[in-house]
Design an enzyme around this catalytic site. Structure first.
Site, mmCIF file in Angstrom:
data_model
loop_
_atom_site.group_PDB
_atom_site.id
_atom_site.type_symbol
_atom_site.label_atom_id
_atom_site.label_comp_id
_atom_site.label_asym_id
_atom_site.label_seq_id
_atom_site.Cartn_x
_atom_site.Cartn_y
_atom_site.Cartn_z
ATOM 1 N N CYS A 1 0.828 -1.206 0.000
ATOM 2 C CA CYS A 1 0.000 0.000 0.000
ATOM 3 C C CYS A 1 0.861 1.254 0.000
ATOM 4 O O CYS A 1 1.686 1.468 0.886
ATOM 5 C CB CYS A 1 -0.918 0.006 1.217
ATOM 6 S SG CYS A 1 -1.909 1.504 1.347
ATOM 7 N N ARG B 1 -0.057 4.781 2.999
ATOM 8 C CA ARG B 1 -0.024 4.516 4.438
ATOM 9 C C ARG B 1 0.254 5.717 5.324
ATOM 10 O O ARG B 1 0.257 5.592 6.547
ATOM 11 C CB ARG B 1 1.004 3.409 4.735
ATOM 12 C CG ARG B 1 0.511 2.050 4.328
ATOM 13 C CD ARG B 1 1.572 1.002 4.574
ATOM 14 N NE ARG B 1 2.481 0.846 3.440
ATOM 15 C CZ ARG B 1 3.629 0.184 3.489
ATOM 16 N NH1 ARG B 1 4.030 -0.331 4.632
ATOM 17 N NH2 ARG B 1 4.392 0.064 2.404
ATOM 18 N N TRP C 1 -9.262 5.693 0.022
ATOM 19 C CA TRP C 1 -9.801 6.290 -1.200
ATOM 20 C C TRP C 1 -8.938 5.808 -2.356
ATOM 21 O O TRP C 1 -7.855 5.248 -2.172
ATOM 22 C CB TRP C 1 -9.837 7.814 -1.127
ATOM 23 C CG TRP C 1 -8.552 8.437 -0.676
ATOM 24 C CD1 TRP C 1 -7.449 8.692 -1.438
ATOM 25 C CD2 TRP C 1 -8.226 8.868 0.658
ATOM 26 N NE1 TRP C 1 -6.452 9.247 -0.662
ATOM 27 C CE2 TRP C 1 -6.901 9.376 0.618
ATOM 28 C CE3 TRP C 1 -8.932 8.892 1.876
ATOM 29 C CZ2 TRP C 1 -6.279 9.898 1.750
ATOM 30 C CZ3 TRP C 1 -8.283 9.403 2.992
ATOM 31 C CH2 TRP C 1 -6.989 9.900 2.929
ATOM 32 N N GLU D 1 -5.324 3.181 -10.240
ATOM 33 C CA GLU D 1 -5.959 1.877 -9.966
ATOM 34 C C GLU D 1 -7.123 1.660 -10.934
ATOM 35 O O GLU D 1 -7.378 0.545 -11.375
ATOM 36 C CB GLU D 1 -6.489 1.819 -8.530
ATOM 37 C CG GLU D 1 -5.427 1.960 -7.468
ATOM 38 C CD GLU D 1 -6.035 1.809 -6.081
ATOM 39 O OE1 GLU D 1 -6.361 2.848 -5.459
ATOM 40 O OE2 GLU D 1 -6.214 0.666 -5.633
#
Ligand code: ARG
Length: 387
Positions: free
Chosen positions: A80, A83, A252, A257
């Protein structure tokens, strides 16, 4: 594995093992190190837990331990990039819910709180953990909001090709498929010892964004859309030796993506050839870079559309910088930031983002989120219902 029709066998997972003491100790010690002002001191809390485990085979996290554990699971998620905000995660303690209808209500509430009219908030709902003689409930869906995919007998694919297997599974359970490009998949909620149950998501809880381009009307005319909220729902949250198989969480979106993966991957919407054609690009040779040019415009459209709709989203340049800020901040507090280069580097323009030009620590630190084979099988429609 039974890939056949839904046979309705009760879901009876194996009895979970007793929490590994090293994991318990490591977690509780970490919690006390980062929150020194606890009413119950570390040594006493550990003795308490040991007694509970000897007596019952498991132990319960206090609300403060649960909140910290969930936040640190995010902090340790090496794939991720987002973070920096791990401390802001809202943790909803749903451990008391066991009946599918009750779980359904809490999932609806999760969507409402997290969507927040477009001002997306990172939220996790933690349901009952696996315990001796009391296995956890599960949701089969990989994410709470996902579009159906259909493969027609002639090979033609409509919708999200990544969800063809799951769509077939819910159709076998009785879901009436509309057969469109962006049909919302229903939830499959399963309590231990019970059959999986289908639930439709109330439409008004799902915020979607129509995709438009600021100056290329042909992209707007494609009629694309995407949902505002990515809520991963098939990963197991592991805290201090306790497993929470149902702990859906969201942040979000980062634009890529959607604009570089969901709408573009050959095994998802596979749209680059259409976009290129609409833009009149020369697709006769790779050297014209028609794929790259179409890709950039699609990503411009995604960011523009979310912004225009007032839905929180981030771009990969900003997010890359934030990630390095996060890294520096964590290191200054003496912590390792495990990171997986191949996931952290964005799928477009990798080399012009700062996260590209370095290596990362790859440690597997707990608490964390894990994807199990059985959960993956359920989410792809290859589920043995009797496991
Ligand atoms: N990549 C996934 C998707 O597009 C979502 C993963 C989590 N993303 C996030 N921004 N929290 O659906």
């Amino acid at each position: 594995m039974d890939t056949g029709s839904h046979t309705g066998h009760p879901y009876q997972p194996p009895t979970p093992p007793v929490p590994a003491w090293t994991e318990v100790e490591e977690f509780v010690t970490l919690f006390h190190a980062e929150h020194p002002d606890q009413p119950v001191p570390l040594g006493m809390r550990l003795r308490q837990i040991r007694e509970r485990i000897e007596l019952t085979g498991t132990y319960h996290h206090t609300p403060a331990e649960l909140e910290f554990g969930a936040r640190v699971a995010w902090r340790n998620s090496s794939r991720c990039i987002g973070r920096l905000y791990w401390r802001s995660l809202r943790v909803l303690d749903r451990r008391a819910a066991t009946a599918p209808a009750e779980i359904y209500g809490h999932l609806c509430e999760h969507l409402r709180l997290a969507t927040n009219g477009g001002r997306i908030r990172p939220v996790i709902s933690v349901f009952a953990p696996d315990a001796p003689r009391r296995p956890a409930p599960v949701v089969w869906n990989s994410q709470l909001i996902r579009y159906a995919g259909y493969q027609h007998p002639d090979g033609m694919i409509i919708g999200d090709a990544g969800h063809i297997g799951f769509t077939e599974a819910v159709r076998r359970m009785g879901w009436q498929a509309p057969g469109g490009w962006f049909d919302m998949l229903p939830w499959v909620i399963q309590a231990p010892g019970d059959k999986p149950q289908l639930f439709d998501i109330p439409r008004d809880l799902i915020l979607e964004v129509p995709i438009s381009h600021p100056d290329l009307p042909s992209i707007t005319e494609l009629g694309l859309r995407w949902h505002a909220l990515p809520v991963i729902s098939h990963m197991r949250l592991s805290i201090g030796g306790i497993d929470y198989p149902l702990a859906p969480f969201n942040g979000w979106y980062m634009g890529t993506e959607i604009g570089a993966r969901n709408l573009v991957d050959p095994d998802r919407y596979d749209l680059l050839p259409f976009v290129a054609e609409l833009l009149g690009l020369d697709t006769s040779s790779e050297e014209t870079m028609w794929r790259d040019r179409a890709l950039v415009e699609l990503n411009v459209a995604v960011l523009h559309s979310f912004r225009a709709a007032g839905v929180k989203i981030t771009d990969h340049h900003t997010e890359s910088r934030r990630f390095l800020t996060h890294l520096a901040r964590e290191e200054s507090e003496g912590r390792i930031v495990p990171a997986d280069w191949s996931w952290i580097v964005p799928p477009v323009s990798g080399g012009i983002t700062p996260v590209f030009h370095r290596y990362y620590d790859e440690a597997d630190q707990r608490p964390n989120f894990y994807l199990d084979d059985l959960a993956r099988a359920r989410a792809t429609g290859r589920c043995p219902v009797d496991h």
